[in-house]
Design a protein around this motif. Structure first.
Motif, PDB file in Angstrom:
ATOM      1  N   GLN A 125      12.693  21.570 -10.065  1.00 49.74           N
ATOM      2  CA  GLN A 125      11.744  21.132  -9.045  1.00 49.74           C
ATOM      3  C   GLN A 125      11.501  22.273  -8.064  1.00 49.74           C
ATOM      4  O   GLN A 125      12.441  22.897  -7.566  1.00 49.74           O
ATOM      5  CB  GLN A 125      12.246  19.901  -8.293  1.00 49.74           C
ATOM      6  N   TRP A 127       8.629  23.833  -4.785  1.00 47.49           N
ATOM      7  CA  TRP A 127       7.809  23.389  -3.663  1.00 47.49           C
ATOM      8  C   TRP A 127       6.859  24.516  -3.257  1.00 47.49           C
ATOM      9  O   TRP A 127       7.156  25.694  -3.429  1.00 47.49           O
ATOM     10  CB  TRP A 127       8.697  23.030  -2.468  1.00 47.49           C
ATOM     11  N   ILE A 144      12.656  23.582   0.175  1.00 47.60           N
ATOM     12  CA  ILE A 144      11.574  22.807   0.779  1.00 47.60           C
ATOM     13  C   ILE A 144      11.269  23.260   2.202  1.00 47.60           C
ATOM     14  O   ILE A 144      10.132  23.173   2.668  1.00 47.60           O
ATOM     15  CB  ILE A 144      11.895  21.296   0.734  1.00 47.60           C
ATOM     16  N   THR A 164       4.754  19.643  -4.581  1.00 50.12           N
ATOM     17  CA  THR A 164       5.932  19.773  -5.429  1.00 50.12           C
ATOM     18  C   THR A 164       5.558  19.530  -6.883  1.00 50.12           C
ATOM     19  O   THR A 164       4.571  18.839  -7.183  1.00 50.12           O
ATOM     20  CB  THR A 164       7.053  18.793  -4.984  1.00 50.12           C
ATOM     21  N   TYR A 196       3.808  16.155  -1.221  1.00 45.72           N
ATOM     22  CA  TYR A 196       5.068  15.577  -0.776  1.00 45.72           C
ATOM     23  C   TYR A 196       4.877  14.843   0.557  1.00 45.72           C
ATOM     24  O   TYR A 196       4.284  15.363   1.497  1.00 45.72           O
ATOM     25  CB  TYR A 196       6.100  16.689  -0.605  1.00 45.72           C
TER      26      TYR A 196
END
Length: 200
Positions: A125, A127, A144, A164, A196
């Motif tokens: 994952q 961002w 993040i 994201t 997000y």
């Protein structure tokens, strides 16, 4: 070749590199083609900020073309591309995603030579803080908070925020931590992105 328009003297410098590479392979034979050869050899534009930005993008264009045309030995291409990407915080301002992806694909996965990373082996994952029209850019992070900082810096330009996505290993082009941003360069052109929204 990137579509950024070079000034005549910049085009002449690029043409000389391509001629030498096609003839004697003097550039391609080098294991370490120093990017400073481009920075020193490309004539400076004037001192104002827009001219400086244009000069940096001219240097990037020359380096990307040398990489994409396979004028450089693998190690030299790797270093030239990494240096071109990291010149400032706006590598995609004048050179499009397709051109960057093509050059990174020539080099293969790359990273900071002084802070090496292993190529990822599983989905991750990531961002990105950006306005909506630039959500599919190449520069992402696993932090993040870094993405939120970038989102705040562009908040006045247009709507957007923190995006994201989950990136598979084969779409990770590079990893850099030059500015302590845990930057992941990814090909996000076909990925599903989500805006997000933090929990309250």
């Amino acid at each position: 070749m990137p579509s950024f328009e070079l000034l005549p003297e910049e085009q002449q410098f690029l043409d000389r590199i391509l001629r030498q590479a096609a003839g004697s392979r003097s550039f391609g034979a080098k294991d370490e083609w120093l990017f400073d050869e481009v920075l020193d050899g490309v004539p400076q534009r004037s001192e104002d900020d827009s001219a400086q930005s244009g000069w940096l993008n001219a240097c990037r264009t020359i380096a990307l073309t040398a990489v994409s045309e396979r004028c450089l030995a693998p190690r030299a291409a790797d270093r030239a591309l990494s240096r071109a990407w990291s010149l400032d915080n706006s590598p995609e301002a004048a050179i499009g995603t397709d051109d960057w992806v093509a050059a990174f694909r020539v080099v293969g996965f790359t990273c900071d030579p002084d802070e090496p990373f292993e190529q990822p082996t599983s989905p991750t994952q990531v961002w990105r803080g950006a306005p909506t029209e630039r959500a599919r850019g190449l520069a992402w992070t696993t932090d993040i908070h870094v993405a939120a900082d970038f989102a705040g810096a562009t908040a006045g330009a247009s709507r957007g925020g923190v995006w994201t996505t989950v990136v598979p290993p084969q779409l990770v082009l590079a990893r850099y931590n030059t500015r302590a941003e845990d930057e992941w360069v990814i090909d996000a052109r076909e990925l599903q992105l989500e805006l997000y929204t933090p929990s309250i």
